[in-house]
Scaffold this active site. Structure first.
Site, mmCIF file in Angstrom:
data_model
loop_
_atom_site.group_PDB
_atom_site.id
_atom_site.type_symbol
_atom_site.label_atom_id
_atom_site.label_comp_id
_atom_site.label_asym_id
_atom_site.label_seq_id
_atom_site.Cartn_x
_atom_site.Cartn_y
_atom_site.Cartn_z
ATOM 1 N N HIS A 7 -4.142 -14.935 -13.826
ATOM 2 C CA HIS A 7 -2.723 -14.539 -13.897
ATOM 3 C C HIS A 7 -1.918 -15.381 -12.908
ATOM 4 O O HIS A 7 -0.862 -15.933 -13.236
ATOM 5 C CB HIS A 7 -2.580 -13.042 -13.567
ATOM 6 N N ASN A 8 -2.428 -15.497 -11.706
ATOM 7 C CA ASN A 8 -1.703 -16.262 -10.686
ATOM 8 C C ASN A 8 -1.662 -17.750 -11.005
ATOM 9 O O ASN A 8 -0.674 -18.424 -10.720
ATOM 10 C CB ASN A 8 -2.331 -16.034 -9.305
ATOM 11 N N TYR A 60 1.674 -19.906 -11.215
ATOM 12 C CA TYR A 60 1.945 -21.196 -10.565
ATOM 13 C C TYR A 60 2.506 -22.194 -11.577
ATOM 14 O O TYR A 60 3.445 -22.930 -11.294
ATOM 15 C CB TYR A 60 0.656 -21.789 -9.984
ATOM 16 N N SER A 87 -0.286 -6.808 -9.763
ATOM 17 C CA SER A 87 0.822 -7.759 -9.827
ATOM 18 C C SER A 87 2.152 -7.033 -9.960
ATOM 19 O O SER A 87 2.235 -5.963 -10.559
ATOM 20 C CB SER A 87 0.646 -8.705 -11.014
ATOM 21 N N GLY A 121 0.826 -1.210 0.000
ATOM 22 C CA GLY A 121 0.000 0.000 0.000
ATOM 23 C C GLY A 121 0.854 1.251 0.000
ATOM 24 O O GLY A 121 0.598 2.200 -0.753
ATOM 25 N N LYS A 132 -6.978 -11.464 -12.460
ATOM 26 C CA LYS A 132 -5.785 -11.573 -11.607
ATOM 27 C C LYS A 132 -5.630 -13.009 -11.089
ATOM 28 O O LYS A 132 -4.516 -13.531 -10.992
ATOM 29 C CB LYS A 132 -5.869 -10.579 -10.436
ATOM 30 N N ALA A 163 -6.828 -10.278 1.992
ATOM 31 C CA ALA A 163 -8.122 -10.749 1.482
ATOM 32 C C ALA A 163 -8.859 -11.505 2.581
ATOM 33 O O ALA A 163 -8.243 -12.055 3.488
ATOM 34 C CB ALA A 163 -7.891 -11.662 0.283
HETATM 35 C C1 6PG Z 1 1.699 -11.012 -8.029
HETATM 36 C C2 6PG Z 1 1.644 -12.268 -7.200
HETATM 37 C C3 6PG Z 1 1.064 -12.048 -5.849
HETATM 38 C C4 6PG Z 1 0.920 -13.347 -5.041
HETATM 39 C C5 6PG Z 1 2.200 -13.990 -4.666
HETATM 40 C C6 6PG Z 1 2.053 -15.150 -3.695
HETATM 41 O O1 6PG Z 1 1.099 -11.042 -9.096
HETATM 42 O O2 6PG Z 1 2.352 -10.045 -7.627
HETATM 43 O O3 6PG Z 1 0.837 -13.202 -7.851
HETATM 44 O O4 6PG Z 1 -0.199 -11.477 -6.013
HETATM 45 O O5 6PG Z 1 0.261 -13.046 -3.891
HETATM 46 O O6 6PG Z 1 2.873 -14.403 -5.784
HETATM 47 O O7 6PG Z 1 1.208 -16.140 -4.159
HETATM 48 P P1 6PG Z 1 1.256 -17.593 -3.469
HETATM 49 O O8 6PG Z 1 1.516 -17.357 -2.008
HETATM 50 O O9 6PG Z 1 -0.083 -18.202 -3.671
HETATM 51 O O10 6PG Z 1 2.367 -18.311 -4.119
#
Ligand code: 6PG
Length: 472
Positions: free
Chosen positions: A190-191, A195, A133, A20, A187, A81
């Site tokens: 994206h995650n 992964y 991100s 933030g 988003k 969250a």
């Molecule tokens: C981003 C990441 C972020 C995410 C971390 C941890 O786009 O900056 O995706 O939002 O919170 O990568 O994710 P995990 O703890 O699930 O690996």
């Protein structure tokens, strides 16, 4: 109240943790007057210290904070969250006026965002889910941002977001994505892709370390070299750097002292769950989620490894084949994620513009990569492209890399190296590119034991056969 606190601010940030605070400082750098709120005075002090020289201040009183904002008020939340988001909204609601906009920039589940959008709209308030991100660095110097919500409300915040986002070829890595929770949905996917790519890189590391017996220094060099070619991407780049980092405690490479048990906050799992709900398979992402979970069973893994030793044959594979295989698999991971978005857009009426998503992922975010330029071009050329594999340029790349992918995966599997993400990627490709699957047999079996019926390829309608009376 000091003079600076009597002016109206353009945007207020709730939650002055590193993300933030950094995002707020980034906005202040771009010349916007911004303010922050946090219950913890230490966070406010930190913000004011780091933001010296900018028109920027912090509040510990939520009413004063809200009153300090110009109209319509724009509030960005960067809080964990879950229930905290709801409690912040409850605190804010009585202080806000019609037309004000709350933006949740945490990784909230999109169904929570849907609920919040609906609830707040009853009071004439706008609510955006906006994934961010790029981590702490991204927030400070240019993230990729994925906002979704009311189209008109976006206009109130477009200028500040576009100025703050990362830029690629002069274009900001942010744009309005769609209604409702679409921003958080994008988003989340994206995650999911993040992964998958991380897991593919980890499996590549396994081959390099345990198959080809490369040292950490050699592995670093390989990833660094690859980052100068077609694999160029943020995740490949940081991987090259990780293998050079020395542990202060022991003096050896830190990576070798990190437990081989991966954690997750849930966005990857949510991506897999949704994909099953809407029946749009993303097997590479699923395997990435599963392997993080499998990694937790350390004791079981160790005891089984003693019972089932790996094959002794030396693994023979060229680095070129491995690089090509990783490229093929990474392309497929993006393709699966994009396909999920295409289907989700239909399912949830998001009206997503795939070219816009690819465009804002080219910079700032964790999955940024040179290849995203090709994805952007593919969807820009055909806004209704169903699957990335149908694009001619992508087709040519796949045709070129496929033999290496097959060789790498077979070689790794023969050596007893777990290649869950790689192997499922290839199987996904082979299955998706076959005109005839053996699913006719599954339908026959279902009808045999449960009279679930089947369809014929030569006649319309639904059929059932008396399988028990089969002539022998
Ligand atoms: C981003 C990441 C972020 C995410 C971390 C941890 O786009 O900056 O995706 O939002 O919170 O990568 O994710 P995990 O703890 O699930 O690996």
């Amino acid at each position: 109240m000091s003079d600076s606190k009597s002016k109206k601010y353009k945007l207020g940030m709730i939650g002055l943790g590193t993300m933030g605070r950094n995002l707020l400082l980034n906005m202040a750098d771009k010349g916007f007057s911004v303010t922050g709120y946090d219950k913890d005075q230490k966070m406010i002090d930190k913000l004011e210290e780091e933001g010296k020289g900018h028109h920027l201040t912090g509040f510990g009183d939520i009413k004063k904070f809200v009153d300090s904002l110009g109209s319509p008020r724009i509030l960005v939340m960067l809080v964990p969250a879950g229930p905290i988001v709801d409690s912040v909204i409850d605190e804010l609601k009585p202080l806000l006026s019609k037309g004000d906009l709350i933006i949740d920039s945490g990784n909230s589940h999109f169904t929570d965002t849907n609920r919040r959008v609906k609830e707040l709209s009853k009071d004439g308030l706008h609510f955006f889910g906006m994934g961010i991100s790029g981590g702490e660095e991204g927030a400070r110097f240019g993230p990729s941002m994925m906002p979704g919500g009311d189209r008109n409300a976006y206009n109130d915040v477009a200028e500040i977001l576009e100025a703050t986002a990362a830029k690629v070829k002069g274009e900001p890595c942010v744009t309005y994505l769609g209604p409702g929770a679409s921003g958080h949905f994008v988003k989340m996917v994206h995650n999911g892709i993040e992964y998958a790519i991380m897991e593919l890189i980890a499996e590549t590391y396994d081959i390099l370390k345990n198959g080809l017996e490369k040292s950490d220094d050699e592995i670093s060099k390989i990833f660094t070299d690859w980052n100068n070619g077609k694999l160029q991407s943020f995740l490949i780049e940081i991987t090259g750097e990780i293998f050079l980092f020395k542990d202060k405690k022991t003096g050896v490479d830190l990576v070798d002292h990190i437990k081989d048990q991966a954690k997750a906050k849930g966005t990857g799992k949510w991506t897999s769950q949704v994909s099953m709900d809407i029946q749009l398979p993303i097997p590479t992402i699923n395997e990435a989620v599963a392997n993080r979970d499998l990694s937790k069973f350390k004791e079981l893994r160790v005891s089984l490894s003693k019972r089932f030793p790996k094959p002794k044959d030396k693994l023979v594979l060229s680095l070129e084949d491995l690089e090509n295989a990783l490229y093929f698999a990474m392309i497929s991971a993006y393709a699966q994620g994009m396909h999920l978005l295409v289907q989700a857009s239909r399912e949830y009426d998001y009206n997503l513009k795939m070219q816009d998503i690819a465009k804002i992922w080219r910079g700032g975010c964790i999955i940024r990569a040179t290849f995203l330029e090709d994805i952007y071009e593919a969807f820009e050329k055909d806004h209704n492209l169903e699957h990335l594999f149908l694009n001619e340029k992508v087709q040519k790349i796949i045709e070129k890399e496929l033999p290496s992918a097959r060789k790498t995966i077979v070689t790794g599997l023969q050596a007893g190296i777990g290649m869950a993400a790689f192997a499922s990627t290839l199987t996904y490709f082979d299955t998706l590119s076959t005109g005839e699957m053996p699913s006719n047999l599954i339908q026959a079996q279902r009808d045999f034991f449960g009279a679930h019926t089947f369809e014929r390829d030569d006649e319309e309608g639904v059929f059932h056969a008396d399988w028990n009376k089969v002539s022998k």
